[in-house]
Structures are given as C-alpha cells and as structure tokens.
Design an enzyme around this catalytic site. Sequence first.
Site, PDB file in Angstrom:
ATOM      1  N   TYR A 293       0.844  -1.211   0.000  1.00  0.00           N
ATOM      2  CA  TYR A 293       0.000   0.000   0.000  1.00  0.00           C
ATOM      3  C   TYR A 293       0.874   1.255   0.000  1.00  0.00           C
ATOM      4  O   TYR A 293       0.508   2.300  -0.544  1.00  0.00           O
ATOM      5  CB  TYR A 293      -0.981  -0.024   1.186  1.00  0.00           C
ATOM      6  CG  TYR A 293      -2.162   0.901   0.987  1.00  0.00           C
ATOM      7  CD1 TYR A 293      -3.071   0.691  -0.045  1.00  0.00           C
ATOM      8  CD2 TYR A 293      -2.369   1.989   1.825  1.00  0.00           C
ATOM      9  CE1 TYR A 293      -4.151   1.533  -0.237  1.00  0.00           C
ATOM     10  CE2 TYR A 293      -3.454   2.842   1.643  1.00  0.00           C
ATOM     11  CZ  TYR A 293      -4.335   2.605   0.612  1.00  0.00           C
ATOM     12  OH  TYR A 293      -5.398   3.453   0.419  1.00  0.00           O
TER      13      TYR A 293
ATOM     14  N   LYS B 178      -2.759   8.752   2.435  1.00  0.00           N
ATOM     15  CA  LYS B 178      -3.980   8.674   3.258  1.00  0.00           C
ATOM     16  C   LYS B 178      -3.738   9.288   4.635  1.00  0.00           C
ATOM     17  O   LYS B 178      -4.662   9.849   5.239  1.00  0.00           O
ATOM     18  CB  LYS B 178      -4.470   7.228   3.385  1.00  0.00           C
ATOM     19  CG  LYS B 178      -4.985   6.610   2.089  1.00  0.00           C
ATOM     20  CD  LYS B 178      -6.182   7.355   1.507  1.00  0.00           C
ATOM     21  CE  LYS B 178      -6.849   6.578   0.387  1.00  0.00           C
ATOM     22  NZ  LYS B 178      -7.800   7.420  -0.365  1.00  0.00           N
TER      23      LYS B 178
HETATM   24  P1  NAP Z   1     -12.007   3.663  -8.393  1.00  0.00           P
HETATM   25  O1  NAP Z   1     -13.317   3.152  -8.847  1.00  0.00           O
HETATM   26  O2  NAP Z   1     -10.810   3.386  -9.251  1.00  0.00           O
HETATM   27  O3  NAP Z   1     -12.135   5.216  -8.091  1.00  0.00           O
HETATM   28  C1  NAP Z   1     -11.027   6.088  -8.026  1.00  0.00           C
HETATM   29  C2  NAP Z   1     -11.463   7.357  -8.717  1.00  0.00           C
HETATM   30  O4  NAP Z   1     -10.458   8.382  -8.627  1.00  0.00           O
HETATM   31  C3  NAP Z   1     -11.702   7.120 -10.198  1.00  0.00           C
HETATM   32  O5  NAP Z   1     -12.971   7.606 -10.551  1.00  0.00           O
HETATM   33  C4  NAP Z   1     -10.588   7.942 -10.823  1.00  0.00           C
HETATM   34  O6  NAP Z   1     -10.893   8.382 -12.112  1.00  0.00           O
HETATM   35  C5  NAP Z   1     -10.508   9.084  -9.855  1.00  0.00           C
HETATM   36  N1  NAP Z   1      -9.358   9.957 -10.128  1.00  0.00           N
HETATM   37  C6  NAP Z   1      -8.049   9.644 -10.126  1.00  0.00           C
HETATM   38  N2  NAP Z   1      -7.326  10.725 -10.450  1.00  0.00           N
HETATM   39  C7  NAP Z   1      -8.206  11.745 -10.640  1.00  0.00           C
HETATM   40  C8  NAP Z   1      -8.081  13.129 -10.981  1.00  0.00           C
HETATM   41  N3  NAP Z   1      -6.885  13.684 -11.206  1.00  0.00           N
HETATM   42  N4  NAP Z   1      -9.206  13.877 -11.090  1.00  0.00           N
HETATM   43  C9  NAP Z   1     -10.416  13.343 -10.894  1.00  0.00           C
HETATM   44  N5  NAP Z   1     -10.596  12.040 -10.564  1.00  0.00           N
HETATM   45  C10 NAP Z   1      -9.497  11.262 -10.445  1.00  0.00           C
HETATM   46  O7  NAP Z   1     -11.621   3.041  -6.958  1.00  0.00           O
HETATM   47  P2  NAP Z   1     -12.291   3.117  -5.508  1.00  0.00           P
HETATM   48  O8  NAP Z   1     -11.712   1.963  -4.790  1.00  0.00           O
HETATM   49  O9  NAP Z   1     -13.757   3.272  -5.608  1.00  0.00           O
HETATM   50  O10 NAP Z   1     -11.614   4.428  -4.903  1.00  0.00           O
HETATM   51  C11 NAP Z   1     -12.360   5.522  -4.372  1.00  0.00           C
HETATM   52  C12 NAP Z   1     -11.723   6.014  -3.094  1.00  0.00           C
HETATM   53  O11 NAP Z   1     -11.901   5.027  -2.084  1.00  0.00           O
HETATM   54  C13 NAP Z   1     -10.232   6.262  -3.182  1.00  0.00           C
HETATM   55  O12 NAP Z   1      -9.897   7.400  -2.402  1.00  0.00           O
HETATM   56  C14 NAP Z   1      -9.653   5.022  -2.522  1.00  0.00           C
HETATM   57  O13 NAP Z   1      -8.356   5.216  -2.018  1.00  0.00           O
HETATM   58  C15 NAP Z   1     -10.671   4.827  -1.437  1.00  0.00           C
HETATM   59  N6  NAP Z   1     -10.666   3.519  -0.777  1.00  0.00           N
HETATM   60  C16 NAP Z   1     -10.722   2.378  -1.528  1.00  0.00           C
HETATM   61  C17 NAP Z   1     -10.707   1.138  -0.891  1.00  0.00           C
HETATM   62  C18 NAP Z   1     -10.744  -0.123  -1.680  1.00  0.00           C
HETATM   63  O14 NAP Z   1     -10.347  -1.152  -1.156  1.00  0.00           O
HETATM   64  N7  NAP Z   1     -11.204  -0.115  -2.915  1.00  0.00           N
HETATM   65  C19 NAP Z   1     -10.635   1.078   0.512  1.00  0.00           C
HETATM   66  C20 NAP Z   1     -10.584   2.257   1.244  1.00  0.00           C
HETATM   67  C21 NAP Z   1     -10.599   3.478   0.583  1.00  0.00           C
HETATM   68  P3  NAP Z   1      -9.939   7.883 -13.338  1.00  0.00           P
HETATM   69  O15 NAP Z   1      -9.787   6.418 -13.230  1.00  0.00           O
HETATM   70  O16 NAP Z   1     -10.645   8.373 -14.497  1.00  0.00           O
HETATM   71  O17 NAP Z   1      -8.624   8.536 -13.122  1.00  0.00           O
END
Ligand code: NAP
Length: 265
Positions: free
Chosen positions: A160, A167
């Site tokens: 990570y 984070k």
């Molecule tokens: P995800 O579907 O890949 O979402 C991540 C989003 O961030 C995508 O829509 C991506 O868009 C966007 N993004 C990245 N760079 C960007 C930029 N410069 N401007 C605007 N948008 C941007 O994955 P997710 O897991 O749902 O992630 C959402 C949040 O939850 C993140 O903060 C992640 O760290 C957090 N989170 C995830 C988990 C997990 O296990 N999945 C656990 C805890 C927290 P593009 O792809 O178009 O760049």
Amino acid sequence: MASSMSQLLAGKNAVVLGVLNRWSIAYSIAAAFSREGASLYLTYQNDKQKQTVEEFGAELKAAGVYQCDVTKPNDLSSLVGELERSAPAIDAVVHSIAFANKEDLSRPYLETSRDGYLLAQEVSAFSLVSVARALSPLMKNGGSISTLTYLGSTRVLPNYNVMGVAKAALEASVRYLAHDLGPNRIRVNAISAGPIKTASARGIKDFSKILDGVAATAPLRRNTDPAEVADTAVFLASDLGRGVTGNVLFVDAGFQIMGIGGTSI
Ligand code: NAP
C-alpha cells in the site's frame, strides 16, 4: 430501504467526485444518495469516462454531470461555475479520488520516487483541500464534505506504500479542514472503508491476499460491501450526522480493532 416519506437527503444537493465504473465506491454512494432523494451532481476526470458517467447520471436521475480533473485549477473553477448556475446551494460533497503509480504499489516503500510520492499526494490528499476550497463557498447553508480513506494511513499493509502515506496526509487534512470550516457549519469527515475490489484496488500487488486476510480475521468474518460504505456516506451527508466532524469512521467489518490475524487463536 427508506420510503419516500423518510428520504434522508430529500432537498439536498450533493456532488460526488470519483465515479469511474459500477464497482467504484463513488457509484455506490451516488446510488444511495439518489435513493435518499438527493439532487445529484457527478463528475468524471476526462473524456474517456464521459459516456459511462453520463449513463450513470441518466440512470440515477442526476441533475448534472461535469468533467473535472481535480489536479487542474481551471477544471475546478468551471465546475464551480456550472454548479452555481444549476443549484442554489450545495449541501454535500463526496471526494472519492486517489491515484498512485502502479510501480509504487508493488515494490518496497523505500524505493518510492520523488515524482511518485508527489503525484500520490497531489491526487489523493491535496485534491481534498482544493475541492474543499473551491466548493465550500457554495455550501451556503453549511453541510458535509466526506472523503474515502484506508487503514494503510496508520498501519502497514504490504504494497500500500505511498498511498498509505497519502492517506495519512488526507486524514490530517480532514481534521484541519474540519477546524477551518466548522464556523461555516460545514463538517468534514473521512470514511475508512475495508478493502473492496475496485479498479484502483486492483493496482495494489497481492490485493486479494488482503481481502482473504480480512475475511478470516474481521469480527464480522467477511469483507466490506460498498453499499455499507455508501449508507455511512448517507448518514454523514444527512442531518443525522450533524454532530460529527473531523472524524475517521471505519466501515470495515471491524477489522481495524484486531491485533492479530487469523481465527485459529
Ligand atoms: P475507483 O473506482 O478506481 O475510483 C477512483 C477514482 O479516482 C476514479 O474515478 C478515478 O478516475 C478518480 N481519479 C483519479 N485521479 C483523478 C483526478 N486527477 N481527477 C479526478 N478524478 C481522479 O476506486 P475506488 O476503490 O472506488 O476508490 C475511491 C476512493 O476510495 C479512493 O480514495 C480510494 O483510495 C478509497 N478507498 C478504496 C478502498 C478499496 O479497497 N477499494 C478502501 C478504502 C478506501 P480515473 O480512473 O478516471 O482517473
């Protein structure tokens, strides 16, 4: 589910940033906000996602779908302009955005490059500051800003790495922003979600081992459903969350309380 009589977000205008596809945590949040009667505004990063997010917008009866790369100040100011034109005030903002280079999520943290470190910080932590600065003036009646974080901010999860450090900065930003915006009745919180299989998560080497470890160890003996994260986001955006700010709320089947893995002890 709540009936239309008791929709928790009726009359509220909510902006959700970070829908990429149906597996995105932001998609589950947008769907839950729509179910609870919010007027929804969605954003996508660039033209590649335009069609998909517009389709989600139609499906969820969103009031607006706009392009916004959070690292581009011009994109944020045009988003503000669009929102000003279509909503009298914004009540809730969800920041569900993170990015790090794949190679920084697969080798020792010790090898992190300066560019990779700065990129992860810019997209995953500083963007909350710029989003809050841009959108808080539209939150004329107060409201709620929420972001998504992960346990890697305070504990070591293999691979990570640089994202855990981002984070940590994100969670500290939540506290400072909560202090700055409290007098304007704007609450700022993070939801610390358990691991969920999404496009971003797939970028982390051996992510499936983390999922297996959580399912074996968490008090609820299972992984986290994105709908559970979404319902907590509803709570925070709703008036039920009115006393909660500067917090990190865990929605992780209880995993973070454990001091040892496995169920054999
Ligand atoms: P995800 O579907 O890949 O979402 C991540 C989003 O961030 C995508 O829509 C991506 O868009 C966007 N993004 C990245 N760079 C960007 C930029 N410069 N401007 C605007 N948008 C941007 O994955 P997710 O897991 O749902 O992630 C959402 C949040 O939850 C993140 O903060 C992640 O760290 C957090 N989170 C995830 C988990 C997990 O296990 N999945 C656990 C805890 C927290 P593009 O792809 O178009 O760049």
